[in-house]
Design a protein around this motif. Structure first.
Motif, short mmCIF file in Angstrom:
data_model
loop_
_atom_site.label_atom_id
_atom_site.label_comp_id
_atom_site.label_asym_id
_atom_site.label_seq_id
_atom_site.Cartn_x
_atom_site.Cartn_y
_atom_site.Cartn_z
N VAL A 126 -34.59 9.23 -17.00
CA VAL A 126 -35.63 8.61 -17.82
C VAL A 126 -36.95 8.58 -17.06
N GLU A 127 -36.89 8.29 -15.76
CA GLU A 127 -38.12 8.27 -14.95
C GLU A 127 -38.79 9.64 -14.93
N LEU A 128 -38.00 10.69 -14.76
CA LEU A 128 -38.56 12.04 -14.70
C LEU A 128 -39.19 12.45 -16.03
N LEU A 129 -38.66 11.94 -17.13
CA LEU A 129 -39.19 12.28 -18.45
C LEU A 129 -40.59 11.71 -18.67
N ARG A 130 -41.00 10.77 -17.83
CA ARG A 130 -42.33 10.18 -17.95
C ARG A 130 -43.43 11.15 -17.53
N TYR A 131 -43.09 12.10 -16.70
CA TYR A 131 -44.11 12.98 -16.13
C TYR A 131 -44.22 14.30 -16.90
N PRO A 132 -45.42 14.90 -16.93
CA PRO A 132 -45.57 16.22 -17.54
C PRO A 132 -44.67 17.24 -16.85
N GLU A 133 -44.15 18.19 -17.62
CA GLU A 133 -43.21 19.16 -17.07
C GLU A 133 -43.82 20.03 -15.98
N ASP A 134 -45.15 20.24 -16.04
CA ASP A 134 -45.79 21.12 -15.07
C ASP A 134 -46.45 20.35 -13.92
N SER A 135 -46.01 19.10 -13.71
CA SER A 135 -46.49 18.31 -12.58
C SER A 135 -45.38 18.17 -11.54
N ALA A 136 -45.75 17.71 -10.35
CA ALA A 136 -44.74 17.51 -9.30
C ALA A 136 -43.69 16.51 -9.76
N GLY A 137 -44.12 15.48 -10.50
CA GLY A 137 -43.16 14.50 -11.01
C GLY A 137 -42.18 15.11 -11.99
N GLY A 138 -42.64 16.07 -12.79
CA GLY A 138 -41.76 16.72 -13.74
C GLY A 138 -40.86 17.76 -13.11
N LEU A 139 -41.26 18.27 -11.95
CA LEU A 139 -40.48 19.31 -11.26
C LEU A 139 -39.49 18.74 -10.26
N MET A 140 -39.73 17.53 -9.80
CA MET A 140 -38.95 16.99 -8.69
C MET A 140 -37.55 16.58 -9.12
N ALA A 141 -36.67 16.49 -8.14
CA ALA A 141 -35.33 15.93 -8.30
C ALA A 141 -35.27 14.63 -7.50
N LYS A 142 -34.48 13.70 -7.98
CA LYS A 142 -34.37 12.42 -7.29
C LYS A 142 -33.41 12.48 -6.12
N GLU A 143 -32.52 13.48 -6.13
CA GLU A 143 -31.52 13.59 -5.07
C GLU A 143 -32.18 14.05 -3.77
N LEU A 144 -32.02 13.26 -2.72
CA LEU A 144 -32.54 13.60 -1.40
C LEU A 144 -31.86 12.74 -0.35
N VAL A 145 -32.13 13.05 0.91
CA VAL A 145 -31.59 12.25 2.02
C VAL A 145 -32.77 11.59 2.71
N LYS A 146 -32.74 10.25 2.79
CA LYS A 146 -33.82 9.52 3.45
C LYS A 146 -33.21 8.45 4.36
N VAL A 147 -33.93 8.14 5.43
CA VAL A 147 -33.47 7.12 6.38
C VAL A 147 -34.62 6.16 6.67
N ASN A 148 -34.26 4.96 7.04
CA ASN A 148 -35.26 3.94 7.35
C ASN A 148 -35.66 4.04 8.82
N GLU A 149 -36.94 3.87 9.08
CA GLU A 149 -37.44 4.00 10.46
C GLU A 149 -36.85 2.94 11.39
#
Length: 451
Positions: A126-149
């Motif tokens: 639903v969050e990704l659907l908020r962004y235009p398809e040809d923007s970084a928000g529309g192209l991105m995936a939420k799956e990633l690996v992140k760590v806290n500093e």
């Protein structure tokens, strides 16, 4: 091992579907790659394709659906229930799932979202659907690996293992603070060689390329190409890490943009597929054909205005196709080079004067070269007089220069007014050059011939 799709296999699949022999059908497709599954689906009828999609497990068909042409996929999705579509989306990365959702009606989107049991996955889509398809928000995936500093190396390894289960491919490890703001990236080598009690803040790399959710897709592609990135993190207005754009997504985007620009250059005003209905294809093609028609009528009107000149010098009419074809070709060549430069970012700053000078210089060289050949051929083959040949050649050089200027300036002006310059490489340039080329030809011929 690459699987070769044969007509025999297609026929076998069709026979097994007809016989409802699910056990043998699953056996035949057990080791088939999802891209080959998509190829098989394309060769089947709609009923057969739907039967196959419903029979196979969603883990395989979800990937196959993304390989299908959009028109084929839409027809298959129309035969599936909201629950069946939701089952497919659960197996997809969020960016692919959002692409599928964009092909559904708003009402069906709501039904599908309500059927997704994984609430976090549904929220991400639903969050990704908020962004235009040809923007970084529309192209991105939420799956990633992140760590806290603030994590230790030991705690980081544990968290990374849990996160990696939901990530198809780990390109980078991103570092965030307690507010999820992007701080940098973590080298796997540094992580493996660090002491277990060290904190991430002491070993992460603060320099990291990133884009905003609102960054245009073309700019994302340009950045990834410039820095040779396999993935790039995406941040929101608060600097928080919200996703990543991977190289496979940007390649698909570039391909779609190239196809769209190619269609626009050919005079097709909206994205269409070969198997789209006649009404949609007509709607995409007719506007530019009408522009070409009016351009042709304009050229015919200009020729009609010089009937007296052609009565006295009838051989001038023989060179009208040469003038039109040359003007159109030169204009398309110039505009294509400019459009390409605008697309890849190589044309920057005060480019009009610089580009115009280069294109006119090139046009002058080409024009003189062509004119010399035309002068010889027209004099020998068509037996034109010296003044007739001279008027044709001077007009030809002038038309080539004019076409080069039009082909250079128009894409730049369109780009500065936020209009896709790709429209300039098609009938727009060709038609305008035809009209101006004919007018220039007869005006110069009339002046030289003294009529």
């Amino acid at each position: 091992m690459q699987f070769q799709i044969s007509n025999e296999l297609i026929e076998k699949i069709q026979f097994l579907i007809e016989q409802k022999n699910d056990e043998e059908l699953l056996l035949h497709l057990d080791d088939v790659h999802h891209a080959d599954i998509a190829e098989i689906i394309t060769e089947l009828s709609l009923d057969e394709a739907t039967y196959l999609v419903k029979l196979l497990d969603s883990e395989k068909t979800s990937e196959a659906l993304m390989e299908l042409e959009e028109g084929v996929r839409e027809r298959i999705l129309e035969t599936l229930s909201a629950k069946e579509i939701a089952d497919e989306l659960v197996e997809m990365d969020t960016d692919d799932a959002a692409d599928i959702m964009n092909e559904l009606s708003p009402e069906l989107q709501k039904q599908v979202i309500s059927e997704i049991q994984d609430e976090q996955h549904a929220e991400d889509i639903v969050e990704l659907l908020r962004y235009p398809e040809d923007s970084a928000g529309g192209l991105m995936a939420k799956e990633l690996v992140k760590v806290n500093e603030n994590w230790s190396v030991t705690g980081c390894m544990t968290e990374m293992r849990a996160q990696a289960e939901n990530v198809t491919r780990v390109h980078s490890i991103y570092v965030v603070d307690d507010k999820n703001r992007l701080k940098g990236r973590l080298s796997l080598k540094d992580l493996l060689t660090a002491a277990s009690n060290e904190n991430i803040r002491d070993i992460y790399i603060p320099n990291v390329d990133y884009v905003s959710v609102h960054t245009d897709g073309e700019d994302v592609a340009r950045i990834m190409q410039k820095y040779d990135l396999e993935a790039i993190p995406v941040i929101d207005e608060m600097g928080r890490l919200v996703g990543r754009v991977t190289i496979d997504d940007i390649v698909d985007f570039i391909k779609e943009e190239a196809e769209r620009d190619y269609q626009m250059a050919a005079g097709i005003s909206e994205g269409v597929e070969a198997d789209d209905n006649i009404f949609k294809q007509t709607r995409a093609r007719l506007p530019w054909l009408l522009i070409g028609m009016f351009g042709g009528l304009g050229a015919a009107g200009i020729i009609g205005g010089f009937q007296e000149t052609m009565t006295v010098f009838p051989k001038l009419l023989l060179f009208v196709p040469l003038i039109q074809a040359t003007a159109g070709n030169v204009g398309v060549q110039s505009s294509a080079i400019v459009v390409q430069g605008l697309a890849n970012g190589s044309l920057k700053g005060n480019i009009i004067a610089k580009r115009l000078l280069k294109e006119t210089s090139l046009a002058l060289v080409n024009g003189v070269s062509i004119a010399i050949i035309v002068f010889i051929i027209s004099s020998v083959w068509f037996e034109t007089t010296y003044t007739e040949s001279l008027s044709v050649c001077v007009a030809l050089i002038s038309v080539i220069l004019l076409a080069a200027m039009i082909g250079t300036v128009i894409p730049i002006v369109l780009d500065k007014n936020n209009i896709d310059p790709a429209v300039a490489t098609g009938p727009f340039i060709t038609t305008s050059n035809d009209v101006f080329g004919i007018l220039t030809y007869f005006l110069i011929a009339k002046a030289i011939l003294g009529f």
